[in-house]
Design a protein around this motif. Structure first.
Motif, short mmCIF file in Angstrom:
data_model
loop_
_atom_site.label_atom_id
_atom_site.label_comp_id
_atom_site.label_asym_id
_atom_site.label_seq_id
_atom_site.Cartn_x
_atom_site.Cartn_y
_atom_site.Cartn_z
N GLU A 1 0.89 -0.89 -0.06
CA GLU A 1 -0.06 0.32 0.01
C GLU A 1 0.86 1.32 -0.25
OE1 GLU A 1 -2.52 1.15 4.30
OE2 GLU A 1 -3.59 0.94 2.24
N PHE A 2 0.44 2.37 -1.21
CA PHE A 2 1.83 3.65 -0.73
C PHE A 2 0.90 3.98 0.29
CE2 PHE A 2 2.08 7.88 -2.48
CZ PHE A 2 3.46 7.76 -3.19
N ASP A 3 2.64 4.49 1.15
CA ASP A 3 2.07 6.01 2.23
C ASP A 3 2.65 6.68 1.38
OD1 ASP A 3 2.94 6.88 4.15
OD2 ASP A 3 3.21 4.98 5.51
N LYS A 4 1.27 7.64 2.16
CA LYS A 4 1.50 9.33 1.20
C LYS A 4 2.38 9.69 2.29
CE LYS A 4 -3.01 8.63 -0.31
NZ LYS A 4 -5.48 9.53 -0.13
N VAL A 5 2.73 9.27 3.28
CA VAL A 5 3.28 10.26 4.53
C VAL A 5 4.72 9.88 4.08
CG1 VAL A 5 4.51 11.59 6.61
CG2 VAL A 5 2.02 10.53 6.41
N TYR A 6 5.19 8.96 3.96
CA TYR A 6 6.77 8.58 3.21
C TYR A 6 7.15 8.69 1.81
CZ TYR A 6 7.61 7.75 8.54
OH TYR A 6 7.29 7.93 9.67
N LYS A 7 5.56 8.48 1.32
CA LYS A 7 6.38 8.30 -0.74
C LYS A 7 6.62 6.63 -1.45
CE LYS A 7 4.11 12.90 -0.87
NZ LYS A 7 2.76 12.35 -0.77
N ILE A 8 6.30 6.25 -0.08
CA ILE A 8 6.63 5.03 -0.53
C ILE A 8 5.82 3.52 -0.21
CG2 ILE A 8 9.07 5.13 -0.14
CD1 ILE A 8 8.83 3.76 2.66
N ASP A 9 5.92 2.91 -0.76
CA ASP A 9 5.06 0.90 -0.87
C ASP A 9 5.27 0.87 0.59
OD1 ASP A 9 3.29 1.84 -3.72
OD2 ASP A 9 5.63 0.44 -4.37
N LYS A 10 4.46 0.87 1.51
CA LYS A 10 4.45 -0.41 2.32
C LYS A 10 3.87 -1.47 2.02
CE LYS A 10 5.77 2.94 6.03
NZ LYS A 10 5.60 3.27 7.12
N LEU A 11 4.85 -2.92 3.49
CA LEU A 11 3.74 -4.00 2.95
C LEU A 11 3.11 -4.57 4.25
CD1 LEU A 11 4.14 -6.73 1.34
CD2 LEU A 11 5.73 -7.84 3.36
N LYS A 12 1.60 -4.51 4.20
CA LYS A 12 0.35 -5.16 4.56
C LYS A 12 0.54 -6.17 5.66
CE LYS A 12 -0.14 -0.79 5.93
NZ LYS A 12 -1.21 0.14 7.28
N GLU A 13 0.37 -7.02 6.43
CA GLU A 13 -0.19 -7.99 5.96
C GLU A 13 -1.45 -8.41 7.22
OE1 GLU A 13 2.78 -10.06 9.37
OE2 GLU A 13 4.72 -9.98 7.21
N VAL A 14 -2.04 -9.31 6.80
CA VAL A 14 -3.66 -9.45 7.34
C VAL A 14 -3.87 -10.82 7.60
CG1 VAL A 14 -4.46 -6.90 6.32
CG2 VAL A 14 -4.49 -9.74 5.08
N VAL A 15 -4.78 -10.89 7.70
CA VAL A 15 -5.74 -12.68 8.00
C VAL A 15 -7.01 -12.27 7.37
CG1 VAL A 15 -6.23 -13.97 10.07
CG2 VAL A 15 -4.14 -12.85 10.23
N ILE A 16 -6.54 -13.74 6.46
CA ILE A 16 -7.90 -13.34 5.53
C ILE A 16 -8.97 -14.90 6.48
CG2 ILE A 16 -9.13 -14.72 3.43
CD1 ILE A 16 -6.71 -12.79 2.24
N ILE A 17 -9.93 -15.08 6.52
CA ILE A 17 -11.00 -16.20 6.47
C ILE A 17 -11.57 -16.53 6.18
CG2 ILE A 17 -12.27 -16.56 8.35
CD1 ILE A 17 -10.97 -14.72 10.28
N ASP A 18 -11.79 -17.25 5.48
CA ASP A 18 -13.08 -17.56 4.20
C ASP A 18 -13.74 -18.84 5.03
OD1 ASP A 18 -11.73 -16.45 2.35
OD2 ASP A 18 -10.39 -18.29 1.64
N THR A 19 -15.45 -18.81 4.58
CA THR A 19 -16.07 -19.66 4.84
C THR A 19 -16.05 -20.80 3.68
OG1 THR A 19 -17.54 -17.93 5.79
CG2 THR A 19 -18.22 -20.04 5.55
N LEU A 20 -15.83 -21.83 4.37
CA LEU A 20 -15.81 -23.32 3.86
C LEU A 20 -17.15 -24.03 3.44
CD1 LEU A 20 -12.25 -24.82 4.51
CD2 LEU A 20 -13.28 -22.83 2.30
N GLY A 21 -17.64 -23.31 3.95
CA GLY A 21 -18.83 -24.07 4.61
C GLY A 21 -20.20 -24.48 6.23
N PHE A 22 -20.52 -25.63 6.06
CA PHE A 22 -21.20 -25.40 7.27
C PHE A 22 -21.69 -26.42 8.39
CE2 PHE A 22 -22.35 -21.51 6.14
CZ PHE A 22 -22.49 -20.49 6.66
N GLU A 23 -21.76 -27.52 9.28
CA GLU A 23 -21.84 -28.39 9.74
C GLU A 23 -22.97 -28.26 11.07
OE1 GLU A 23 -19.23 -32.08 12.15
OE2 GLU A 23 -18.33 -30.24 12.29
N PRO A 24 -23.92 -29.17 10.64
CA PRO A 24 -24.56 -29.20 12.02
C PRO A 24 -24.31 -28.96 12.98
CG PRO A 24 -25.21 -30.28 10.24
CD PRO A 24 -24.34 -29.90 9.59
#
Length: 287
Positions: free
Chosen positions: A158-181
């Protein structure tokens, strides 16, 4: 004649001693003698008392009882010794049998409490709160479903407007695969959840556990709590009343303290039970 007389006296002394020792023990076990008042010296006192009384009775029999009647006394004392011996045996075995039945019953009760706890935790996971009644909990088990999710790490720049550089952002993605009774997840093919609210071995086979829900504040957060309990006297209602009174007052790391068996708490966030780990060993409950 003198030898026969000495032999009779010796046999009679042993019979009387055998009679008095269990008689005194029986008296203490049944609180005729205050329990614990001489616990440390109980055995020496019983033996000395039995010997003294035996000698006294022997002296009286020698002086006052005709020789022809003495065999009758022997038979009476022998019968009495057998009676008190039996009473002593039963007084010793009663606590043993009480504990065997108690442990068996407690294990079944605890299995039900663990099922209720698992169901309540599932209810909280899905709805954010605990079920207030057993009927609503059963309905939840039969109709609700767990979301089957997958968590994975990802990143992007993501481009940092303050430092005028691209910065790496780490995130956790949660995917719903299905449902179990919920029912399949917790109980598989068993329908024991329908009867988990009933207390095993209660006098009334429709006697239910007491279940309460509430909330407590923890670090400025309102957290739901629950507690499910049953009095020991409900489970052990048909056993020895004196031993039951002792059981309700028991305090031990190897036993269930207090008058109740419970899981959860209304005072703090907890889903623990008040039973020791020994009740978890050998739990072959079918899922």
């Amino acid at each position: 004649m003198k030898h026969a007389k000495q032999k009779f006296n010796l046999v009679l002394s042993f019979v009387i001693a055998f009679l008095l020792a269990p008689a005194l023990a029986f008296a203490q076990d049944n609180k005729v003698v205050e329990p614990g008042s001489f616990e440390t010296l109980k055995t020496p006192i019983i033996l000395v008392a039995a010997l003294v009384v035996a000698i006294g009775l022997l002296f009286l029999i020698e002086k006052l009882v005709p020789r022809k009647v003495r065999p009758i006394f022997s038979v009476v004392f022998l019968a009495a010794s057998v009676f008190f011996g039996y009473k002593t045996y039963t007084s010793i075995m009663a606590p043993v049998e009480f504990k065997q039945k108690k442990v068996k019953r407690y294990k079944e009760v605890i299995n039900n409490l663990k099922d209720i706890r698992d169901a309540q935790n599932a209810h909280k996971t899905v709805t954010g709160k605990y079920a207030p009644t057993f009927d609503s909990l059963v309905t939840f088990i039969e109709k609700a479903k767990f979301a089957i999710i997958e968590r994975r790490d990802s990143s992007y720049t993501e481009f940092d407007k303050v430092y005028k550089i691209d910065k790496l952002k780490e995130v956790v993605i949660i995917d719903t695969l299905g449902f179990e009774p919920v029912k399949d997840s917790l109980f598989k093919k068993s329908d024991r959840y329908k009867t988990m609210k009933y207390v095993p071995f209660a006098k009334d086979d429709k006697q239910m556990f007491t279940m309460k829900v509430d909330s407590v504040e923890v670090n400025n957060y309102i957290a739901p709590v629950f507690k499910v309990s049953v009095a020991k006297e409900v489970i052990l209602h048909d056993l020895d009343k004196d031993l039951l009174k002792q059981e309700k007052k028991i305090v031990s790391v190897d036993e269930i303290d207090g008058p109740d068996i419970f899981v959860g708490s209304l005072d703090k966030v907890s889903d623990s039970g008040n039973w020791p780990t020994s009740y978890e060993i050998g739990d072959n409950k079918k899922k």
